[in-house]
Design a protein around this motif. Structure first.
Motif, PDB file in Angstrom:
ATOM      1  N   THR A  12       0.829  -1.198   0.000  1.00 47.80           N
ATOM      2  CA  THR A  12       0.000   0.000   0.000  1.00 47.80           C
ATOM      3  C   THR A  12       0.869   1.255   0.000  1.00 47.80           C
ATOM      4  O   THR A  12       0.606   2.201  -0.747  1.00 47.80           O
ATOM      5  CB  THR A  12      -0.929   0.001   1.218  1.00 47.80           C
ATOM      6  OG1 THR A  12      -1.715  -1.182   1.188  1.00 47.80           O
ATOM      7  CG2 THR A  12      -1.846   1.205   1.214  1.00 47.80           C
ATOM      8  N   ALA A  13       1.901   1.265   0.831  1.00 50.48           N
ATOM      9  CA  ALA A  13       2.788   2.430   0.910  1.00 50.48           C
ATOM     10  C   ALA A  13       3.507   2.651  -0.416  1.00 50.48           C
ATOM     11  O   ALA A  13       3.663   3.791  -0.869  1.00 50.48           O
ATOM     12  CB  ALA A  13       3.795   2.239   2.039  1.00 50.48           C
ATOM     13  N   ILE A  14       3.941   1.565  -1.057  1.00 46.37           N
ATOM     14  CA  ILE A  14       4.629   1.681  -2.341  1.00 46.37           C
ATOM     15  C   ILE A  14       3.682   2.226  -3.406  1.00 46.37           C
ATOM     16  O   ILE A  14       4.042   3.117  -4.190  1.00 46.37           O
ATOM     17  CB  ILE A  14       5.224   0.325  -2.758  1.00 46.37           C
ATOM     18  CG1 ILE A  14       6.419  -0.013  -1.875  1.00 46.37           C
ATOM     19  CG2 ILE A  14       5.652   0.339  -4.225  1.00 46.37           C
ATOM     20  CD1 ILE A  14       6.968  -1.399  -2.078  1.00 46.37           C
ATOM     21  N   ILE A  25       2.031   6.581  -6.998  1.00 47.00           N
ATOM     22  CA  ILE A  25       0.966   7.464  -7.500  1.00 47.00           C
ATOM     23  C   ILE A  25       1.338   8.918  -7.246  1.00 47.00           C
ATOM     24  O   ILE A  25       1.163   9.777  -8.121  1.00 47.00           O
ATOM     25  CB  ILE A  25      -0.378   7.101  -6.847  1.00 47.00           C
ATOM     26  CG1 ILE A  25      -0.875   5.762  -7.395  1.00 47.00           C
ATOM     27  CG2 ILE A  25      -1.419   8.180  -7.085  1.00 47.00           C
ATOM     28  CD1 ILE A  25      -2.067   5.190  -6.675  1.00 47.00           C
ATOM     29  N   ALA A  26       1.864   9.221  -6.064  1.00 51.11           N
ATOM     30  CA  ALA A  26       2.268  10.587  -5.745  1.00 51.11           C
ATOM     31  C   ALA A  26       3.404  11.038  -6.655  1.00 51.11           C
ATOM     32  O   ALA A  26       3.475  12.205  -7.039  1.00 51.11           O
ATOM     33  CB  ALA A  26       2.699  10.681  -4.290  1.00 51.11           C
ATOM     34  N   LYS A  27       4.295  10.105  -7.010  1.00 45.24           N
ATOM     35  CA  LYS A  27       5.415  10.435  -7.889  1.00 45.24           C
ATOM     36  C   LYS A  27       4.915  10.818  -9.282  1.00 45.24           C
ATOM     37  O   LYS A  27       5.413  11.758  -9.894  1.00 45.24           O
ATOM     38  CB  LYS A  27       6.359   9.229  -7.973  1.00 45.24           C
ATOM     39  CG  LYS A  27       7.651   9.502  -8.685  1.00 45.24           C
ATOM     40  CD  LYS A  27       8.595   8.335  -8.536  1.00 45.24           C
ATOM     41  CE  LYS A  27       8.244   7.234  -9.505  1.00 45.24           C
ATOM     42  NZ  LYS A  27       9.289   6.217  -9.628  1.00 45.24           N
ATOM     43  N   LYS A  28       3.903  10.104  -9.765  1.00 50.34           N
ATOM     44  CA  LYS A  28       3.376  10.383 -11.104  1.00 50.34           C
ATOM     45  C   LYS A  28       2.589  11.682 -11.148  1.00 50.34           C
ATOM     46  O   LYS A  28       2.585  12.376 -12.164  1.00 50.34           O
ATOM     47  CB  LYS A  28       2.480   9.233 -11.564  1.00 50.34           C
ATOM     48  CG  LYS A  28       3.236   7.978 -11.909  1.00 50.34           C
ATOM     49  CD  LYS A  28       2.296   6.871 -12.337  1.00 50.34           C
ATOM     50  CE  LYS A  28       3.048   5.598 -12.619  1.00 50.34           C
ATOM     51  NZ  LYS A  28       2.159   4.466 -12.906  1.00 50.34           N
ATOM     52  N   THR A  29       1.877  12.007 -10.067  1.00 48.30           N
ATOM     53  CA  THR A  29       1.010  13.178 -10.071  1.00 48.30           C
ATOM     54  C   THR A  29       1.698  14.439  -9.555  1.00 48.30           C
ATOM     55  O   THR A  29       1.054  15.463  -9.401  1.00 48.30           O
ATOM     56  CB  THR A  29      -0.243  12.920  -9.218  1.00 48.30           C
ATOM     57  OG1 THR A  29       0.159  12.636  -7.886  1.00 48.30           O
ATOM     58  CG2 THR A  29      -1.051  11.779  -9.778  1.00 48.30           C
ATOM     59  N   ASP A  63       3.673  16.049  -1.263  1.00 50.74           N
ATOM     60  CA  ASP A  63       4.235  15.223  -0.199  1.00 50.74           C
ATOM     61  C   ASP A  63       4.836  13.927  -0.731  1.00 50.74           C
ATOM     62  O   ASP A  63       4.905  12.934  -0.018  1.00 50.74           O
ATOM     63  CB  ASP A  63       3.172  14.924   0.855  1.00 50.74           C
ATOM     64  CG  ASP A  63       1.965  14.207   0.287  1.00 50.74           C
ATOM     65  OD1 ASP A  63       1.746  14.304  -0.925  1.00 50.74           O
ATOM     66  OD2 ASP A  63       1.253  13.545   1.064  1.00 50.74           O
ATOM     67  N   LYS A  64       5.311  13.959  -1.974  1.00 50.54           N
ATOM     68  CA  LYS A  64       5.833  12.714  -2.558  1.00 50.54           C
ATOM     69  C   LYS A  64       7.120  12.255  -1.890  1.00 50.54           C
ATOM     70  O   LYS A  64       7.314  11.055  -1.713  1.00 50.54           O
ATOM     71  CB  LYS A  64       6.008  12.835  -4.067  1.00 50.54           C
ATOM     72  CG  LYS A  64       7.150  13.675  -4.536  1.00 50.54           C
ATOM     73  CD  LYS A  64       7.231  13.658  -6.046  1.00 50.54           C
ATOM     74  CE  LYS A  64       8.308  14.584  -6.533  1.00 50.54           C
ATOM     75  NZ  LYS A  64       8.389  14.601  -7.973  1.00 50.54           N
ATOM     76  N   THR A  65       7.989  13.168  -1.473  1.00 52.37           N
ATOM     77  CA  THR A  65       9.225  12.733  -0.814  1.00 52.37           C
ATOM     78  C   THR A  65       8.920  12.074   0.525  1.00 52.37           C
ATOM     79  O   THR A  65       9.574  11.098   0.892  1.00 52.37           O
ATOM     80  CB  THR A  65      10.188  13.910  -0.600  1.00 52.37           C
ATOM     81  OG1 THR A  65       9.508  14.947   0.110  1.00 52.37           O
ATOM     82  CG2 THR A  65      10.708  14.435  -1.915  1.00 52.37           C
ATOM     83  N   SER A  72      14.832   1.078  -5.718  1.00 56.02           N
ATOM     84  CA  SER A  72      15.258   1.645  -6.988  1.00 56.02           C
ATOM     85  C   SER A  72      14.066   2.159  -7.791  1.00 56.02           C
ATOM     86  O   SER A  72      14.129   3.239  -8.380  1.00 56.02           O
ATOM     87  CB  SER A  72      16.009   0.590  -7.798  1.00 56.02           C
ATOM     88  OG  SER A  72      16.348   1.070  -9.059  1.00 56.02           O
ATOM     89  N   ARG A  73      12.985   1.378  -7.782  1.00 56.55           N
ATOM     90  CA  ARG A  73      11.765   1.816  -8.458  1.00 56.55           C
ATOM     91  C   ARG A  73      11.251   3.120  -7.868  1.00 56.55           C
ATOM     92  O   ARG A  73      10.820   4.020  -8.590  1.00 56.55           O
ATOM     93  CB  ARG A  73      10.664   0.773  -8.299  1.00 56.55           C
ATOM     94  CG  ARG A  73      10.647  -0.300  -9.329  1.00 56.55           C
ATOM     95  CD  ARG A  73       9.513  -1.267  -9.074  1.00 56.55           C
ATOM     96  NE  ARG A  73       8.209  -0.636  -9.252  1.00 56.55           N
ATOM     97  CZ  ARG A  73       7.087  -1.053  -8.683  1.00 56.55           C
ATOM     98  NH1 ARG A  73       7.087  -2.070  -7.855  1.00 56.55           N
ATOM     99  NH2 ARG A  73       5.943  -0.440  -8.919  1.00 56.55           N
ATOM    100  N   LEU A  74      11.290   3.230  -6.555  1.00 56.03           N
ATOM    101  CA  LEU A  74      10.774   4.423  -5.893  1.00 56.03           C
ATOM    102  C   LEU A  74      11.664   5.645  -6.143  1.00 56.03           C
ATOM    103  O   LEU A  74      11.160   6.747  -6.325  1.00 56.03           O
ATOM    104  CB  LEU A  74      10.646   4.176  -4.384  1.00 56.03           C
ATOM    105  CG  LEU A  74       9.544   3.221  -3.964  1.00 56.03           C
ATOM    106  CD1 LEU A  74       9.721   2.828  -2.511  1.00 56.03           C
ATOM    107  CD2 LEU A  74       8.188   3.848  -4.182  1.00 56.03           C
ATOM    108  N   MET A  75      12.961   5.439  -6.160  1.00 54.14           N
ATOM    109  CA  MET A  75      13.893   6.556  -6.288  1.00 54.14           C
ATOM    110  C   MET A  75      14.117   7.011  -7.726  1.00 54.14           C
ATOM    111  O   MET A  75      14.748   8.040  -7.951  1.00 54.14           O
ATOM    112  CB  MET A  75      15.249   6.175  -5.686  1.00 54.14           C
ATOM    113  CG  MET A  75      15.210   5.903  -4.229  1.00 54.14           C
ATOM    114  SD  MET A  75      14.737   7.385  -3.337  1.00 54.14           S
ATOM    115  CE  MET A  75      14.859   6.827  -1.677  1.00 54.14           C
ATOM    116  N   SER A  76      13.603   6.289  -8.687  1.00 57.62           N
ATOM    117  CA  SER A  76      13.931   6.590 -10.081  1.00 57.62           C
ATOM    118  C   SER A  76      13.233   7.832 -10.618  1.00 57.62           C
ATOM    119  O   SER A  76      13.305   8.112 -11.798  1.00 57.62           O
ATOM    120  CB  SER A  76      13.579   5.403 -10.968  1.00 57.62           C
ATOM    121  OG  SER A  76      12.166   5.213 -11.000  1.00 57.62           O
TER     122      SER A  76
END
Length: 81
Positions: free
Chosen positions: A30-32, A37-41, A45-47, A76-80
């Protein structure tokens, strides 16, 4: 069912830990998802969400729920971004 008393106890503790691990994995997923989603939009508060997800993944590795490669792949997926 087991005939040995210690094995019966072991079955019970394995079931408890299986349910706890299942719950933890669900919260990590859920957190991922929230972080991706926050990264795409381009959320403000994405960081924060990414850091929370990375923290949960690291905690899962230390508890032995995830393997190190899976954690590295997810981080890696999250930080990309």
């Amino acid at each position: 069912m087991a005939n040995i008393k210690s094995q019966e106890k072991r079955i019970l503790t394995n079931e408890k830990s299986r349910l706890a691990n299942k719950s933890f994995k669900s919260s990590v997923k859920t957190a991922i998802k929230k972080a991706l989603i926050a990264k795409k939009t381009d959320s403000s508060d994405k960081t924060k969400l990414i850091n929370e997800a990375v923290s949960l993944v690291d905690k899962g590795v230390s508890k032995g729920i995830f393997k190190a490669n899976k954690a590295a792949r997810e981080k890696s997926r999250l930080m990309s971004a």
